[in-house]
Design a protein around this motif. Structure first.
Motif, short mmCIF file in Angstrom:
data_model
loop_
_atom_site.label_atom_id
_atom_site.label_comp_id
_atom_site.label_asym_id
_atom_site.label_seq_id
_atom_site.Cartn_x
_atom_site.Cartn_y
_atom_site.Cartn_z
N GLU A 131 26.62 -7.62 -21.55
CA GLU A 131 25.60 -7.02 -20.71
C GLU A 131 25.77 -5.50 -20.62
O GLU A 131 24.78 -4.77 -20.53
N LYS B 11 30.98 -9.21 -13.93
CA LYS B 11 30.00 -8.40 -14.66
C LYS B 11 29.64 -7.15 -13.87
O LYS B 11 29.44 -6.08 -14.44
N LEU C 33 24.12 -3.97 -23.59
CA LEU C 33 22.66 -3.94 -23.48
C LEU C 33 22.17 -2.69 -22.76
O LEU C 33 21.14 -2.11 -23.10
N TRP C 34 22.91 -2.24 -21.75
CA TRP C 34 22.57 -1.02 -21.03
C TRP C 34 23.01 0.22 -21.81
O TRP C 34 22.33 1.24 -21.82
N THR D 209 29.57 -13.32 -11.97
CA THR D 209 28.64 -12.29 -11.50
C THR D 209 29.38 -11.06 -11.01
O THR D 209 29.05 -9.92 -11.35
#
Length: 509
Positions: free
Chosen positions: A274, A206, A277-278, A203
């Motif tokens: 991730e 990321k 994705l943004w 976490t």
């Protein structure tokens, strides 16, 4: 290891130091030193492109071995960017030497410090040193933006400084997280440790990747972090703004380098997914907003600034597709868009100097000297930038869109890119017709001399677009090999650490 690798950083550093110490030297002597230094960088860029085609090259300062020492890494991408930056800088310093460098103090010293930071960012293999070189180029760019003074530049400079100070703070925060979790900031060593990190650290890792996306997004001018760029670039002097065309590409370079190597070493569990994705929707929105800005621009300088934003959006969108062939095509487009954006900043100044009123404002119809010469330059640059044949804009966009068909969401890229191109054609057509068809010519005594050196500089820079189209096949081969190298990060890690890397769920060097 060859000592030539350190010269792209050392040469501009020494040139800048000499220029500062000898600031009382004549402007002619300062120009000679600056042009000589930049010409040497072009020669080193050519050497770097040739050398990088065989293998990775590493340079450990002080011979401190990995992962403890400061390392410089030369591969195909960094070599290409070194050559591009040096060529662009040479044209900019030649143009500035026609009088723009007299607007304020220490122009050439600042210019060389800027090149030092840019080249260091392209070569470094360490995230902390990437931060250091970012700060060097940003400090130089602050002063270059304000060079010559004026309310518009001061106001734009304030916004530019504030947003980049915020980016620097976020960069340090991301580095702190990464160092706290892994104990290293060497990119190769960091990639190994991140790929083998425990699930409990995922976490935070990321989060660090997303923070770095924001930092590099500020440099690359991605929505919503782009609103500083149009005012800053349009307020700068022409050669400074032309050099700034490479600045957003530094952000793109850093994002490609860090996301594919540091966070993408393990293909089974890439931590960059991730971020992509943004990045995908933000890049498309940036491309669309840039097109709207181009259509609504009130001056050619502002239009050129939005052209830079459009190119950043298209580059980031193609990168977010995470496909080798698309990235290769986008690297070709990077060369084209950087050179043509610089051309438009210089053209704005060249045209403005020949107009009776309004400088480069699109809303003012004023007498213009040398309409045929300037109109021809503008037409060729506009056709290439808009992506019409036979120039590099058409080749790069056609190759990019063709390769993007393999992506499941390619229609989004196709639609927004083609609409943005239509907006660009409309805006450039409006500017050209308003300047070269409507105005009355100057009468005899009113005619202004056209500087042949400035015209030659812009003409040769435009000629690069034609050269890219003429030699498209070998350039495409180089870009394809470069993209393949980037999507094979284990080779980078092995070259830096000197040990083979095996992927077995996690990674073990």
């Amino acid at each position: 290891m060859t000592h030539l690798m350190i010269l792209p950083v050392v040469i501009p550093m020494l040139a800048a130091a000499w220029l500062l110490v000898n600031h009382r030297a004549s402007i002619g002597r300062q120009r000679v030193w600056s042009i000589l230094s930049t010409s040497l960088l072009v020669a080193l860029g050519v050497w770097a492109v040739i050398a990088a085609q065989t293998d990775y090259h590493t340079y450990w300062l002080g011979n401190w071995q990995p992962p403890f020492g400061i390392v410089l890494v030369l591969d195909r991408l960094s070599a290409m960017m070194l050559l591009l930056a040096a060529l662009l800088a040479l044209f900019c310093v030649l143009y500035a030497s026609r009088g723009s460098d007299r607007e304020g103090s220490h122009f050439h010293a600042l210019f060389q410090f800027q090149l030092m930071g840019i080249n260091g960012a392209f070569l470094t293999g360490d995230l902390f040193n990437l931060f250091v070189f970012f700060e060097i180029l940003l400090l130089a760019s602050y002063a270059l933006l304000l060079h010559g003074g004026g309310r518009a530049r001061s106001r734009a400079g304030l916004h530019y400084v504030i947003i980049n100070l915020l980016g620097s703070a976020l960069f340090l925060l991301a580095l702190g997280i990464l160092y706290g979790l892994t104990g290293t900031l060497n990119m190769a060593d960091l990639a190994v440790r991140i790929a083998a990190a425990s699930p409990d650290d995922q976490t935070l890792l990321k989060g660090a990747a997303l923070l770095l996306m924001v930092v590099f997004g500020i440099k690359a001018a991605i929505l919503p972090l782009l609103f500083w760029l149009p005012r800053a670039y349009s307020a700068s002097s022409a050669p400074v703004a032309a050099l700034f065309a490479i600045m957003t590409k530094v952000g793109f370079y850093a994002m490609v380098r860090v996301l594919l190597i540091v966070f993408g070493l393990d293909p089974a569990q890439p931590l960059n997914a991730e971020v992509f994705l943004w990045l995908w929707p933000l890049a498309l929105a940036t491309l669309g907003l840039g097109a709207i800005g181009v259509l609504g621009a009130a001056s050619l300088r502002t239009m050129a600034a939005y052209l830079v934003i459009m190119s950043s959006g298209l580059l980031m969108a193609s990168f977010a597709m995470a496909e080798t062939t698309v990235l290769a095509a986008s690297l070709f487009y990077l060369l084209h868009s950087t050179c043509l954006a610089a051309v438009f900043f210089l053209l704005a100044d060249l045209i403005g100097r020949q107009r009776a009123d309004g400088y480069d404002l699109l809303s003012v119809t004023a007498p213009l000297t040398h309409r045929w010469t300037l109109g021809t330059l503008f037409l060729v640059a506009a056709v290439s930038m808009a992506g019409l044949p036979p120039f590099s804009g058409f080749v790069s966009k056609a190759w990019l869109l063709q390769n993007a068909i393999t992506h499941p969401h390619y229609l989004w890229l196709w639609g927004i890119t083609l609409i943005a191109g239509l907006f660009m054609i409309a805006a450039l057509s409006r500017a050209g017709s308003g300047w070269f068809w409507k105005p009355e010519p100057f009468t005899g005594r009113q005619r202004r001399k056209l500087d042949p050196a400035r015209v030659a500089t812009v003409s040769v820079l435009i000629g690069i677009s034609g050269a890219l189209a003429l030699f498209a096949a070998p350039v495409m081969e180089y870009m394809t090999a470069t993209a393949g190298q980037l999507y094979h990060p284990s080779a980078y890690v092995e070259a830096v650490l000197g040990e083979p890397v095996t992927i077995t769920g996690g990674l073990t060097p």
